[in-house]
Write a protein that holds these residues in place. Structure first.
Motif, PDB file in Angstrom:
ATOM      1  N   PHE A   1     -10.768   1.959  -3.344  1.00  0.00           N
ATOM      2  CA  PHE A   1     -10.383   1.967  -1.929  1.00  0.00           C
ATOM      3  C   PHE A   1     -11.258   2.940  -1.151  1.00  0.00           C
ATOM      4  O   PHE A   1     -11.676   3.978  -1.667  1.00  0.00           O
ATOM      5  CB  PHE A   1      -8.915   2.371  -1.771  1.00  0.00           C
ATOM      6  CG  PHE A   1      -7.948   1.458  -2.455  1.00  0.00           C
ATOM      7  CD1 PHE A   1      -7.542   0.270  -1.868  1.00  0.00           C
ATOM      8  CD2 PHE A   1      -7.434   1.788  -3.705  1.00  0.00           C
ATOM      9  CE1 PHE A   1      -6.645  -0.578  -2.504  1.00  0.00           C
ATOM     10  CE2 PHE A   1      -6.534   0.944  -4.348  1.00  0.00           C
ATOM     11  CZ  PHE A   1      -6.151  -0.246  -3.742  1.00  0.00           C
TER      12      PHE A   1
ATOM     13  N   GLY B   1       0.778  -1.230   0.000  1.00  0.00           N
ATOM     14  CA  GLY B   1       0.000   0.000   0.000  1.00  0.00           C
ATOM     15  C   GLY B   1       0.807   1.276   0.000  1.00  0.00           C
ATOM     16  O   GLY B   1       0.262   2.363   0.208  1.00  0.00           O
TER      17      GLY B   1
ATOM     18  N   SER C   1      -1.135   8.123  -3.167  1.00  0.00           N
ATOM     19  CA  SER C   1      -2.304   8.543  -3.954  1.00  0.00           C
ATOM     20  C   SER C   1      -3.332   9.231  -3.068  1.00  0.00           C
ATOM     21  O   SER C   1      -3.934  10.245  -3.455  1.00  0.00           O
ATOM     22  CB  SER C   1      -2.938   7.335  -4.647  1.00  0.00           C
ATOM     23  OG  SER C   1      -2.064   6.778  -5.606  1.00  0.00           O
ATOM     24  N   TRP C   2      -3.532   8.710  -1.876  1.00  0.00           N
ATOM     25  CA  TRP C   2      -4.447   9.355  -0.936  1.00  0.00           C
ATOM     26  C   TRP C   2      -3.926  10.725  -0.523  1.00  0.00           C
ATOM     27  O   TRP C   2      -4.688  11.706  -0.468  1.00  0.00           O
ATOM     28  CB  TRP C   2      -4.642   8.474   0.304  1.00  0.00           C
ATOM     29  CG  TRP C   2      -5.424   9.165   1.384  1.00  0.00           C
ATOM     30  CD1 TRP C   2      -6.783   9.308   1.444  1.00  0.00           C
ATOM     31  CD2 TRP C   2      -4.898   9.827   2.533  1.00  0.00           C
ATOM     32  NE1 TRP C   2      -7.139  10.030   2.568  1.00  0.00           N
ATOM     33  CE2 TRP C   2      -5.992  10.359   3.254  1.00  0.00           C
ATOM     34  CE3 TRP C   2      -3.605  10.023   3.036  1.00  0.00           C
ATOM     35  CZ2 TRP C   2      -5.837  11.066   4.444  1.00  0.00           C
ATOM     36  CZ3 TRP C   2      -3.442  10.733   4.215  1.00  0.00           C
ATOM     37  CH2 TRP C   2      -4.540  11.254   4.908  1.00  0.00           C
TER      38      TRP C   2
ATOM     39  N   SER D   1       2.351   3.021  -2.505  1.00  0.00           N
ATOM     40  CA  SER D   1       1.934   3.970  -3.542  1.00  0.00           C
ATOM     41  C   SER D   1       0.479   4.404  -3.357  1.00  0.00           C
ATOM     42  O   SER D   1       0.120   5.542  -3.682  1.00  0.00           O
ATOM     43  CB  SER D   1       2.122   3.359  -4.936  1.00  0.00           C
ATOM     44  OG  SER D   1       3.503   3.159  -5.205  1.00  0.00           O
ATOM     45  N   THR D   2      -0.358   3.529  -2.820  1.00  0.00           N
ATOM     46  CA  THR D   2      -1.748   3.885  -2.549  1.00  0.00           C
ATOM     47  C   THR D   2      -1.820   4.966  -1.474  1.00  0.00           C
ATOM     48  O   THR D   2      -2.657   5.883  -1.551  1.00  0.00           O
ATOM     49  CB  THR D   2      -2.545   2.650  -2.104  1.00  0.00           C
ATOM     50  OG1 THR D   2      -2.435   1.631  -3.104  1.00  0.00           O
ATOM     51  CG2 THR D   2      -4.013   2.990  -1.900  1.00  0.00           C
TER      52      THR D   2
ATOM     53  N   LEU E   1      -6.780   9.106  -4.901  1.00  0.00           N
ATOM     54  CA  LEU E   1      -7.024   7.717  -4.525  1.00  0.00           C
ATOM     55  C   LEU E   1      -8.088   7.098  -5.411  1.00  0.00           C
ATOM     56  O   LEU E   1      -9.138   7.698  -5.671  1.00  0.00           O
ATOM     57  CB  LEU E   1      -7.461   7.643  -3.057  1.00  0.00           C
ATOM     58  CG  LEU E   1      -7.653   6.243  -2.483  1.00  0.00           C
ATOM     59  CD1 LEU E   1      -6.329   5.496  -2.416  1.00  0.00           C
ATOM     60  CD2 LEU E   1      -8.288   6.321  -1.090  1.00  0.00           C
ATOM     61  N   SER E   2      -7.825   5.874  -5.881  1.00  0.00           N
ATOM     62  CA  SER E   2      -8.778   5.145  -6.711  1.00  0.00           C
ATOM     63  C   SER E   2     -10.070   4.876  -5.942  1.00  0.00           C
ATOM     64  O   SER E   2     -10.064   4.648  -4.726  1.00  0.00           O
ATOM     65  CB  SER E   2      -8.155   3.818  -7.155  1.00  0.00           C
ATOM     66  OG  SER E   2      -9.131   2.961  -7.717  1.00  0.00           O
TER      67      SER E   2
END
Length: 206
Positions: free
Chosen positions: A51, A35, A41-42, A37-38, A47-48
């Motif tokens: 999630f 997590g 992103s957040w 890179s996630t 963020l995608s």
């Protein structure tokens, strides 16, 4: 100071907390899929929808997690040096400058940045002619010239060969510490941790 407070991103991790003082580098480590890179992103606001996230992002006294991407004041350097190949090196850097730097000072600021990175003669160069290390330096310069309130480094050394990684890593640490911004570095390589820097294992929150 940058602060991540009580961050949960399902299904990756729960209750993540850390603080990064200005001028310091905190390293987040973890295996692929943990997590890292996630989390970035957040932080940047991208963020995608796959999630669900709950938590707070603070820079000094300003809460940022509810702000649009362009208002958060975060710079990010990815694994790949994402440059516009139809612009010269100098034009790529010019795009990053804040509007308060105007007129002839824009070119002077870019020229000085290139000089500081050992790229003094590359203002008019085509990015396609640069080596991997040169592209990486230009990419970091672009992130810094935007005058971010905090800087995120997403495995910026992973695409470079071992010899070049060592020298570029040292240059990056010197460059980011010369500016009073908090820096978060994501990596899976112990050698990327700056001397004396704090390291946090992301897996502790899983």
């Amino acid at each position: 100071m940058l602060k991540v407070k009580d961050l949960t991103i399902e299904p990756l991790f729960r209750q993540v907390n850390f603080c990064v003082p200005r001028g310091e580098i905190v390293t987040l480590m973890g295996p692929s899929g943990s997590g890292k890179s996630t989390l970035f992103s957040w932080m940047v606001g991208a963020l995608s929808a796959d999630f669900q996230a709950h938590g707070e992002l603070w820079i000094d006294d300003r809460r940022c997690d509810g702000l649009p991407v362009e208002q958060r004041g975060l710079g990010i350097l990815f694994q790949d040096a994402l440059l516009f190949d139809h612009f010269s090196v100098g034009q790529n850097l010019m795009l990053a400058l804040p509007p308060q730097i105007a007129g002839r000072f824009r070119r002077e600021t870019v020229e000085q940045a290139l000089y500081s990175a050992g790229l003094a003669n590359h203002y008019a160069s085509d990015p396609a002619t640069l080596s991997g290390g040169e592209r990486a330096r230009v990419s970091l310069l672009r992130a810094l010239l935007a005058e971010p309130q905090a800087l995120l480094l997403d495995e910026p050394f992973s695409r470079l060969d071992k010899a070049l990684r060592a020298s570029f890593r040292e240059w990056v640490f010197e460059a980011v510490r010369a500016r009073p911004v908090p820096v978060v570095l994501v990596t899976h390589d112990d050698e990327d941790i700056p001397p004396g820097g704090e390291m946090i294992e992301l897996s502790r929150w899983q």
